[in-house]
Design an enzyme around this catalytic site. Structure first.
Site, PDB file in Angstrom:
ATOM      1  N   PHE A   1      27.431  40.026  26.722  1.00 17.27           N
ATOM      2  CA  PHE A   1      27.160  40.629  25.413  1.00 17.27           C
ATOM      3  C   PHE A   1      25.663  40.834  25.281  1.00 17.27           C
ATOM      4  CE2 PHE A   1      25.971  40.796  20.994  1.00 17.27           C
ATOM      5  CZ  PHE A   1      26.832  41.761  20.531  1.00 17.27           C
TER       6      PHE A   1
ATOM      7  N   ASP B   1      18.568  37.637  29.141  1.00 15.50           N
ATOM      8  CA  ASP B   1      18.770  37.842  27.711  1.00 15.50           C
ATOM      9  C   ASP B   1      18.925  36.470  27.067  1.00 15.50           C
ATOM     10  OD1 ASP B   1      19.681  38.259  25.156  1.00 15.50           O
ATOM     11  OD2 ASP B   1      21.090  39.859  25.688  1.00 15.50           O
TER      12      ASP B   1
ATOM     13  N   LYS C   1      16.886  37.026  17.397  1.00 13.87           N
ATOM     14  CA  LYS C   1      17.531  36.067  16.497  1.00 13.87           C
ATOM     15  C   LYS C   1      16.574  35.036  15.875  1.00 13.87           C
ATOM     16  CE  LYS C   1      22.220  36.990  17.571  1.00 13.87           C
ATOM     17  NZ  LYS C   1      22.921  37.328  18.798  1.00 13.87           N
TER      18      LYS C   1
END
Ligand SMILES: *Cc1c(COP(=O)(O)O)cnc(C)c1O
Length: 415
Positions: A143, A240, A269
């Protein structure tokens, strides 16, 4: 906990909003620390943390102070001009991370897009790959966000269905953690990556732990082998760490568990301190210097308000020992969850305060379990149909965890 007031908001949202999510039926109004309150005043412990964006806790007073001060001074300028907060932020993140150069964006997906652009330019300008031939290898179950290019290399049909045509230049290999290997020597993942490499491969892009796929934790040694593979074949290793980074796994970056360093790192985030979005791509100057004026950009990327918040968010990680707390509380939480005696649980896995509880398929739907936990005052989110993820803010206390463990045990016993 549904009420007529909450039902009203939920009805209005579904009337006017796109139906691209299916939230749990609770309407939130206030957050403080690890707690959230709904519009009827019911209190909940947050185990979702906005998918790990809320590491510092909700409404951290120092972050709010920074927000108020900087927003009343200067918030948005675009990169047409220099600002002090941006330059201070760059220096701070570079010193803390050990990466020479940083490019800031806003959302995670934008930073992933930036990493892809950087890898391709490096492939053409440094490695000498022929024009338009660069390839990036990703992992099954990945993802990395929702843009059309990023969903092009997703293996999840629901992310892709009806959104083609897709961006070429990506190959998928097997993630470690999908196989049931007991040690890295019997793991088929590295071989699968190796098979996808050709002379046009510029990068391998993976998550150190796959979050959305259900907190899939690779076997020890996997990332180290992937690093060695990339080095020996002159390929960039790009990680990531939008979700795994900044203390979530009990280290500043998840790759530190394997004592390696990637060529490119993607953050997002929690970098925004649970206040606003800011993301970044970090690398060496050799890679980053292939960007020149005009080649890439973002109106809001690196704005002074987000920069100031990010500086504070990084400082607080260390000042409040959030990384240590993640490690300590994470180990305690994982051990406690593993001790719950329930036939419904297939496996509990994770690192730091990032834990997935996989349920046996036929017994109970993970979403139903989340609803039962909601009624007990615990906000959790399922990923796929069989995994519940527990990712509380990194500042969570042992008392709060004990309370949560009691509730989780109670709900599992009741089934
Ligand atoms: C959340 C996430 C993204 C996307 O970030 P957005 O801010 O939602 O665009 C990318 N990669 C990983 C690993 C993530 O967890």
């Amino acid at each position: 906990m549904s009420s007529s007031l909450q039902d009203e908001y939920i009805k209005t949202e579904s009337l006017y909003g796109a139906q691209n999510y299916s939230p749990l039926s609770v309407v939130l109004e206030k957050g403080e620390g690890a707690y959230l309150w709904d519009v009827d005043g019911n209190k909940y412990l947050d185990m979702v943390s906005a998918y790990s964006a809320v590491s510092h806790g909700h409404s951290h007073p120092e972050l709010l102070k920074t927000l108020h001060e900087q927003s009343s001074k200067l918030a948005v300028t675009s990169r047409a001009f220099y600002t002090e907060p941006f330059s201070t932020f760059l220096e701070k993140l570079s010193k803390v991370s050990g990466f020479e150069s940083i490019l800031t964006m806003n959302t995670g997906a934008e930073a992933v897009e930036t990493a892809i652009k950087a890898a391709r330019r490096w492939g053409y300008f440094s490695k000498g790959i022929p024009e338009d031939k660069a390839e990036i290898i990703v992992a099954n179950g990945n993802f990395h966000g929702r843009t059309t290019t990023i969903v092009s290399f997703s293996s999840d049909a629901s992310y892709k269905d009806g959104f083609g045509p897709f961006t070429p230049g990506f190959n998928s290999a097997e993630y470690c953690g999908s196989c049931d290997c007991q040690s890295i020597d019997s793991c088929l993942s590295i071989e699968s990556f190796e098979k996808k490499i050709n002379k046009n491969t510029c990068a391998i892009l993976v998550e150190p732990i796959q979050g959305e796929a259900g907190i899939r934790v690779p076997t020890d040694g996997w990332l180290k082998q992937l690093r060695a593979l990339c080095t020996s074949r002159n390929i960039l290793l790009i990680l990531d760490e939008i979700q795994s980074g900044l203390g979530r796994t009990g280290k500043l970056f998840a790759y530190e568990h394997e004592n390696i360093k990637p060529d490119g790192l993607i953050l997002g985030k929690a970098l925004g301190g649970a206040i606003l979005p800011i993301s970044a791509f970090l690398s060496s100057k050799e890679i980053m210097n292939h960007f020149n004026p005009g080649s890439h950009g973002s109106t809001f990327g690196g704005n002074p308000l987000a920069s100031k918040i990010a500086i504070k968010a990084i400082d607080l990680l260390f000042e409040e020992k959030l990384i240590e707390n993640s490690k300590k509380m994470g180990e305690y939480f994982l051990t406690s969850l593993r001790q719950i005696d329930s036939k419904i649980i297939k496996e509990v896995r994770g690192k730091g305060l990032w834990i997935g509880m996989e349920l046996n398929k036929s017994d109970v739907n993970a979403k139903d379990l989340c609803l039962m936990l909601l009624n007990e005052g615990l906000l959790c989110k399922e990923t796929h149909k069989t995994v519940i993820r527990f990712a509380p803010p990194l500042m969570i206390s042992k008392e709060d965890l004990d309370w949560a463990i009691n509730k989780i045990t109670k709900v599992l016993r009741a089934i």
